[in-house]
Each structure stands twice: as structure tokens, then as C-alpha cells.
Design an enzyme around this catalytic site. Structure first.
Site, PDB file in Angstrom:
ATOM      1  CB  CYS A  77     -19.141  -0.772  17.399  1.00 34.48           C
ATOM      2  SG  CYS A  77     -18.831  -2.512  17.689  1.00 34.48           S
ATOM      3  CG  ASN A 101     -21.998  -5.589  16.918  1.00 36.80           C
ATOM      4  OD1 ASN A 101     -21.560  -4.886  16.006  1.00 36.80           O
ATOM      5  ND2 ASN A 101     -21.762  -5.337  18.196  1.00 36.80           N
ATOM      6  CG  HIS A 149     -23.328  -0.179  16.501  1.00 36.76           C
ATOM      7  ND1 HIS A 149     -22.879  -0.984  15.482  1.00 36.76           N
ATOM      8  CD2 HIS A 149     -22.904  -0.751  17.659  1.00 36.76           C
ATOM      9  CE1 HIS A 149     -22.217  -2.004  16.005  1.00 36.76           C
ATOM     10  NE2 HIS A 149     -22.213  -1.889  17.315  1.00 36.76           N
TER      11      HIS A 149
END
Ligand code: UT7
Length: 324
Positions: free
Chosen positions: A114, A281, A251
Site C-alpha cells: 500500500c 483500498n 492512502h
């Protein structure tokens, strides 16, 4: 004067198929209420059968090149962040390289899950500052739907597919914290936390692709404190304060992490760009996806001070401060 990386174009791509929480509730024992309350996610985009990470990445890259008004032939560095490459090798970046008509320079993948986009941006920025590249294409692209355990309600509701890209150009700037371009990037990792977020497969261990495994609560706990730490580090390195930040492009893992980070920084939540509700996500794609959305709808403007930050498996985490 010093060389800085200016962001001269951005673009993104989301697969057509949108999957609502209600649809997820038909696959696993979950509910729209639980997902919205715990994560803020309402829907996610999933790649079509046969649509791979390189397809998403190429579409985002083409839009970014168009926004920058350049062709792929002018790019001399392509860094693609992904944890879901098309193949074990060669790099997905080289596939994208050929599709955008980039014939020279270097193209390679980097893997920090990520945090991947922040890592890729940092690498490209350092190439530019060192004079080793002049025009860089930085991409975050993922098809996490391919590595999810669709029977595990604790993880499969959290992720989506997508891609985002930015074009960076070398530009001489005076060398102060009022410069335009990337002011600094900050990267961290701590491999002791490997087992809290990982994929249980791989070419040299199981010879299978494997599935994502996560201890969500533990990841959550580390995320808020690591992000606050790295944001503080980025501000201090540039002699700036949280108040100076115009927008945070974080993020997008969980709405509660975004709110927690904003609280720790003392920033109003309205200054956070939020896409987690519609994208879920998307790992390395989430920061450039959110960035492109906020540029295209006019929120991010020339002269704004923008903070990018992310945290992911490894653990890895990082931040970048950019004046547009
Ligand atoms: O991008 C990389 C970084 N990743 C992250 O930042 C993710 C960080 N973690 C999180 O976002 C949160 O921890 C989650 C959203 C993953 C989970 O939220 P939580 O508030 O930490 O819930 P939990 O894992 O403690 O689970 C609470 C309960 C459990 O039931 P019991 O044991 O209390 O009876 C779970 O089994 O919720 C249950 N649960 C669900 N219920 C309905 C877990 N997943 C689901 C679900 N639907 N999808």
C-alpha cells in the site's frame, strides 16, 4: 538553483464493474451497516475477467501523459508500484512501457504494497534530482481482487482494483520550502511486522499466488501512529507546520484511519481527499487515484501544499510533501 520534480500531469483508471456492499453481503456473512461503520467503504471497482494490472496501469498512464501534453517517447523513467503484477517476471512496467510507446530509458516495478506509490514517487524524484532522468512516469496499479480470499469476510470487503499515474518533470527551482514540485519524500519499513499483513503464497515458497492475510486491528493501531510520525517528519524536514498543508491525499484504507490521522495532525477532516467510500483500498493505486480525482474536480490547485502519505504490509510507510 536545484533540480526539483514537478508534477505536470496525472490520470487514473477504475474498472467498470462497481460492487456494492449489498452485493458483498450476498457472498459472505456481512452487511452494509458493518462495512460502512467500520471502514467507510460503500462500494469498490473490480477488474473484469482477463483484465490485468498492466491494462489498468496503461489506461491511467495514457491519461496522465495526455494531461501532461507529452507522448510516451519523451519518458525516460517508468516506475510502477504493484503487489499484484501480471507475471512473476518480467516487470509489469516493461509491458506498460511498450504499450505507451516508450522506447528508451528504464522501466521497472517496485513493491511496497500500500505504500508502493510513495516509494515509487520517492525513487523517481531521486533519479530526477540526481540528473539521471528528466521525465518520469510513476504509476500505482493493482488487481487485489485476484489475491483476496473471497470466503474471508474480514478482508474481502476491504479492497478494490484500480490504477493512478503521475508525470514528473525536472525543473530548476531556488531550493527553498516555497519551491514548486516535490519538496521531500520520507520512507520507512519495519520487517518485524511481516505476519500482520502478508500474502500466504509466492514463487519461491508455495509456487502459488496465495491469498491476502491480515490482522486488521493490529494493522490499524500501527497505521495511525506510523502515519502521524512520518507526517511530522516531512513537515519538520521542510520547516513547515500542519497548518501550512492545503490538502492531504492519504492512502485510502479505512475512513477511521483518515479521521484519526487528521485528528493527530490537528487538521480539519475537510482537508483530506477521501475516495475510500467509492474505491475501497486499492493498495498502491489509492494515492494517485485520489490525487487525480481531486485535480480533475478542481480541489487541488497550482500553488497548493499537498501531503501524500501511506502505510502498508511489511510494514512499510512513507510521505511526500509537494507544492503544486
Ligand atoms: O492498506 C493496508 C493497511 N490496512 C489497513 O489499514 C486495515 C486496517 N484495519 C482495519 O481497517 C480494521 O481493523 C478492519 C476494518 C479490518 C476491522 O475493523 P475492527 O473494528 O478492527 O474489527 P475486528 O477485526 O476487531 O472485528 C470485529 C468483529 C469480529 O467479530 P467478533 O469476534 O467481535 O464477534 C469480526 O469477526 O467484526 C467481525 N467482522 C465482520 N462482521 C461483519 C469482521 N469482518 C466482518 C465483516 N462483516 N466483513
Amino acid at each position: 538553483m536545484i533540480l526539483r520534480s514537478r508534477i505536470v500531469g496525472c490520470g487514473s483508471y477504475l474498472p467498470e464493474r462497481v460492487v456494492s456492499n449489498a452485493e458483498m453481503a450476498r457472498m459472505v456473512d456481512t452487511s452494509d451497516e458493518w462495512i460502512v461503520e467500520r471502514t467507510g467503504i460503500r462500494s469498490r471497482h473490480l477488474a473484469a475477467e482477463g483484465q490485468s494490472t498492466s491494462d489498468l496501469a496503461t489506461a491511467a498512464a495514457q491519461r496522465a501523459l495526455q494531461a501532461a501534453g507529452i507522448t510516451g517517447a519523451e519518458v525516460d523513467l517508468l516506475v510502477l508500484a504493484t503487489a499484484t503484477p501480471d507475471h512473476t517476471f518480467p516487470a509489469t512496467a516493461t509491458k506498460v512501457q511498450s504499450r505507451i510507446g516508450m522506447t528508451g530509458g528504464a522501466a521497472f516495478d517496485i513493491q511496497a504494497v500500500c505504500s508502493g506509490f510513495i516509494y515509487a514517487l520517492s525513487i523517481a524524484d531521486n533519479f530526477i534530482k540526481a540528473g539521471q532522468a528528466r521525465t518520469a512516469l510513476v504509476i500505482g496499479a493493482e488487481t487485489f481482487s485476484r489475491i483476496l480470499d473471497w470466503t474471508d469476510r474480514g478482508t474481502c470487503v476491504l479492497f478494490g482494483d484500480g490504477a493512478g499515474a503521475m508525470v514528473l518533470r525536472a525543473e530548476a527551482q531556488p531550493g527553498t520550502n516555497q519551491d514548486r514540485g516535490i519538496l521531500s519524500t520520507h520512507l520507512h519499513s519495519d520487517g518485524r511486522h511481516h505476519d500482520l499483513l502478508y500474502v500466504d503464497g509466492g514463487p519461491s515458497t508455495t509456487q502459488t499466488v496465495g491469498h491476502l492475510r491480515m490482522e486488521g486491528k493490529e494493522v490499524f493501531r500501527h497505521a495511525v501512529s506510523n502515519l502521524a510520525q512520518v507526517v511530522g517528519e516531512a513537515l519538520e524536514a521542510n520547516g513547515l507546520k500542519a497548518d501550512d498543508i492545503t490538502w492531504v491525499v492519504p492512502h485510502q484504507a479505512n475512513r477511521r484511519i483518515l479521521d484519526g490521522t487528521a485528528r493527530k495532525l490537528g487538521l480539519p477532516p475537510e482537508r483530506m481527499v477521501v475516495t475510500v467510500d467509492r474505491h475501497a483500498n486499492t493498495s498502491a493505486a489509492s494515492v494517485p487515484l485520489a490525487f487525480a480525482e481531486a485535480v480533475n474536480d478542481g480541489r487541488l490547485k497550482s500553488g497548493d501544499l499537498v501531503l501524500l502519505e501511506a502505510m502498508g504490509g511489511g510494514f512499510t510507510w512513507g510521505a511526500a510533501l509537494v507544492r503544486l
